[in-house]
Design a protein around this motif. Structure first.
Motif, PDB file in Angstrom:
ATOM      1  N   LEU A  80       0.832  -1.205   0.000  1.00  0.00           N
ATOM      2  CA  LEU A  80       0.000   0.000   0.000  1.00  0.00           C
ATOM      3  C   LEU A  80       0.867   1.256   0.000  1.00  0.00           C
ATOM      4  O   LEU A  80       0.629   2.197  -0.767  1.00  0.00           O
ATOM      5  CB  LEU A  80      -0.916  -0.018   1.233  1.00  0.00           C
ATOM      6  N   LYS A  81       1.884   1.286   0.851  1.00  0.00           N
ATOM      7  CA  LYS A  81       2.757   2.451   0.935  1.00  0.00           C
ATOM      8  C   LYS A  81       3.480   2.702  -0.387  1.00  0.00           C
ATOM      9  O   LYS A  81       3.604   3.845  -0.837  1.00  0.00           O
ATOM     10  CB  LYS A  81       3.770   2.276   2.067  1.00  0.00           C
ATOM     11  N   LYS A  82       3.953   1.622  -1.004  1.00  0.00           N
ATOM     12  CA  LYS A  82       4.652   1.759  -2.286  1.00  0.00           C
ATOM     13  C   LYS A  82       3.734   2.379  -3.343  1.00  0.00           C
ATOM     14  O   LYS A  82       4.146   3.235  -4.134  1.00  0.00           O
ATOM     15  CB  LYS A  82       5.136   0.393  -2.766  1.00  0.00           C
ATOM     16  N   ILE A  83       2.495   1.924  -3.348  1.00  0.00           N
ATOM     17  CA  ILE A  83       1.534   2.405  -4.349  1.00  0.00           C
ATOM     18  C   ILE A  83       1.191   3.869  -4.104  1.00  0.00           C
ATOM     19  O   ILE A  83       1.162   4.688  -5.028  1.00  0.00           O
ATOM     20  CB  ILE A  83       0.267   1.533  -4.331  1.00  0.00           C
ATOM     21  N   LYS A  84       0.933   4.224  -2.851  1.00  0.00           N
ATOM     22  CA  LYS A  84       0.534   5.597  -2.532  1.00  0.00           C
ATOM     23  C   LYS A  84       1.689   6.588  -2.674  1.00  0.00           C
ATOM     24  O   LYS A  84       1.466   7.787  -2.828  1.00  0.00           O
ATOM     25  CB  LYS A  84      -0.048   5.656  -1.122  1.00  0.00           C
ATOM     26  N   GLU A  85       2.913   6.097  -2.613  1.00  0.00           N
ATOM     27  CA  GLU A  85       4.073   6.969  -2.795  1.00  0.00           C
ATOM     28  C   GLU A  85       4.400   7.178  -4.274  1.00  0.00           C
ATOM     29  O   GLU A  85       5.234   8.020  -4.616  1.00  0.00           O
ATOM     30  CB  GLU A  85       5.300   6.371  -2.095  1.00  0.00           C
ATOM     31  N   SER A  86       3.744   6.419  -5.136  1.00  0.00           N
ATOM     32  CA  SER A  86       4.011   6.504  -6.570  1.00  0.00           C
ATOM     33  C   SER A  86       3.100   7.539  -7.228  1.00  0.00           C
ATOM     34  O   SER A  86       1.880   7.489  -7.079  1.00  0.00           O
ATOM     35  CB  SER A  86       3.789   5.136  -7.229  1.00  0.00           C
ATOM     36  N   SER A  87       3.697   8.454  -7.961  1.00  0.00           N
ATOM     37  CA  SER A  87       2.893   9.455  -8.661  1.00  0.00           C
ATOM     38  C   SER A  87       2.014   8.824  -9.739  1.00  0.00           C
ATOM     39  O   SER A  87       0.944   9.336 -10.055  1.00  0.00           O
ATOM     40  CB  SER A  87       3.816  10.502  -9.297  1.00  0.00           C
ATOM     41  N   ALA A  88       2.470   7.709 -10.290  1.00  0.00           N
ATOM     42  CA  ALA A  88       1.713   7.059 -11.359  1.00  0.00           C
ATOM     43  C   ALA A  88       0.561   6.206 -10.844  1.00  0.00           C
ATOM     44  O   ALA A  88      -0.440   6.021 -11.535  1.00  0.00           O
ATOM     45  CB  ALA A  88       2.649   6.198 -12.201  1.00  0.00           C
ATOM     46  N   LEU A  89       0.684   5.684  -9.627  1.00  0.00           N
ATOM     47  CA  LEU A  89      -0.292   4.708  -9.141  1.00  0.00           C
ATOM     48  C   LEU A  89      -1.106   5.167  -7.936  1.00  0.00           C
ATOM     49  O   LEU A  89      -2.032   4.469  -7.523  1.00  0.00           O
ATOM     50  CB  LEU A  89       0.433   3.410  -8.743  1.00  0.00           C
ATOM     51  N   SER A  90      -0.796   6.317  -7.374  1.00  0.00           N
ATOM     52  CA  SER A  90      -1.377   6.700  -6.088  1.00  0.00           C
ATOM     53  C   SER A  90      -2.894   6.819  -6.090  1.00  0.00           C
ATOM     54  O   SER A  90      -3.527   6.695  -5.041  1.00  0.00           O
ATOM     55  CB  SER A  90      -0.766   8.024  -5.618  1.00  0.00           C
ATOM     56  N   LYS A  91      -3.489   7.059  -7.255  1.00  0.00           N
ATOM     57  CA  LYS A  91      -4.945   7.245  -7.299  1.00  0.00           C
ATOM     58  C   LYS A  91      -5.715   5.933  -7.441  1.00  0.00           C
ATOM     59  O   LYS A  91      -6.941   5.929  -7.393  1.00  0.00           O
ATOM     60  CB  LYS A  91      -5.314   8.196  -8.437  1.00  0.00           C
ATOM     61  N   ILE A  92      -5.013   4.823  -7.620  1.00  0.00           N
ATOM     62  CA  ILE A  92      -5.709   3.539  -7.697  1.00  0.00           C
ATOM     63  C   ILE A  92      -6.190   3.155  -6.300  1.00  0.00           C
ATOM     64  O   ILE A  92      -5.392   3.109  -5.366  1.00  0.00           O
ATOM     65  CB  ILE A  92      -4.783   2.434  -8.239  1.00  0.00           C
ATOM     66  N   PRO A  93      -7.485   2.880  -6.120  1.00  0.00           N
ATOM     67  CA  PRO A  93      -7.977   2.477  -4.801  1.00  0.00           C
ATOM     68  C   PRO A  93      -7.352   1.154  -4.372  1.00  0.00           C
ATOM     69  O   PRO A  93      -7.238   0.223  -5.170  1.00  0.00           O
ATOM     70  CB  PRO A  93      -9.491   2.328  -5.016  1.00  0.00           C
ATOM     71  N   VAL A  94      -6.938   1.093  -3.106  1.00  0.00           N
ATOM     72  CA  VAL A  94      -6.346  -0.124  -2.549  1.00  0.00           C
ATOM     73  C   VAL A  94      -7.191  -0.580  -1.359  1.00  0.00           C
ATOM     74  O   VAL A  94      -7.479   0.212  -0.459  1.00  0.00           O
ATOM     75  CB  VAL A  94      -4.897   0.104  -2.083  1.00  0.00           C
ATOM     76  N   VAL A  95      -7.598  -1.849  -1.378  1.00  0.00           N
ATOM     77  CA  VAL A  95      -8.374  -2.437  -0.287  1.00  0.00           C
ATOM     78  C   VAL A  95      -7.543  -3.542   0.353  1.00  0.00           C
ATOM     79  O   VAL A  95      -7.020  -4.411  -0.338  1.00  0.00           O
ATOM     80  CB  VAL A  95      -9.724  -2.992  -0.782  1.00  0.00           C
TER      81      VAL A  95
END
Length: 201
Positions: A80-95
């Motif tokens: 989750l942290k890796k995704i939210k720190e990414s400018s390209a992926l941060s808007k993808i909802p993570v559950v």
């Protein structure tokens, strides 16, 4: 079952059985599923290393990431942290999913940006609710919001044009008041042309 709109979900779980269960629930809910066994594999699929885009190796955009919390190598929280720190992926909802209801763990994931925390076993109703949430976020609601914004801008332009050709009726307030008050714009626009002319005269 015919699907009007198919979402692409990336499911991440180190348990083969759990992956199959999630995959089946998502398929029933008209979602396309890509299932991987680790957080590292999920990052590889998403192309995060090169900060490219939220496109998988098959060229499909990922609409939702559904990941287990407890996994070897990389936990769901770390993913989750890796995704939210990414400018390209941060808007993808993570559950995040977990078989353990540990409140500090849940709070930490939600604070880091998780959309939701689900307790296993995940139910069909959970999956359908997530699907509806994503569709609302990417579909009609966005279009309706854009439509409303355009309507407000159109009203403002109309009043600005009117104010340059003729004095504004005192009963409607100043041009500044009208621009800052959507309610005034709506009520004044709905008045018949005859009533406007009478007040100006």
């Amino acid at each position: 079952m015919a699907c009007a709109q198919e979402l692409h979900v990336l499911a991440v779980d180190d348990s083969h059985v759990d992956r199959k269960v999630i995959e089946r629930l998502l398929n029933i809910s008209c979602c396309k599923v890509t299932a991987v066994e680790s957080g590292r594999r999920a990052l590889q699929y998403l192309g995060l290393d090169g900060e490219k885009s939220s496109m998988g190796i098959d060229g499909l955009k990922v609409n939702l990431i559904l990941t287990d919390y407890s996994m070897p190598g990389m936990t769901g929280y770390e993913l989750l942290k890796k995704i939210k720190e990414s400018s390209a992926l941060s808007k993808i909802p993570v559950v995040i999913m977990s078989s353990e209801k540990i409140l500090p763990r849940i709070d930490r994931c939600l604070e880091e940006g998780a959309e939701e925390f689900l307790l296993k076993p995940v139910k069909l109703s959970d999956v359908k609710r997530l699907r509806d949430f994503i569709l609302r976020g990417e579909g009609d609601d966005d279009k309706e919001t854009e439509k409303k914004i355009n309507e407000v801008c159109s009203r403002k332009r109309k009043f600005q044009d009117d104010s340059t050709t003729q004095p504004m009726p005192t009963s409607l307030g100043t041009a500044h008041d009208i621009e800052s008050s959507p309610e005034s714009s709506v009520s004044s626009e709905s008045q018949p042309p005859q009533s406007k002319q009478t007040k100006i005269g």
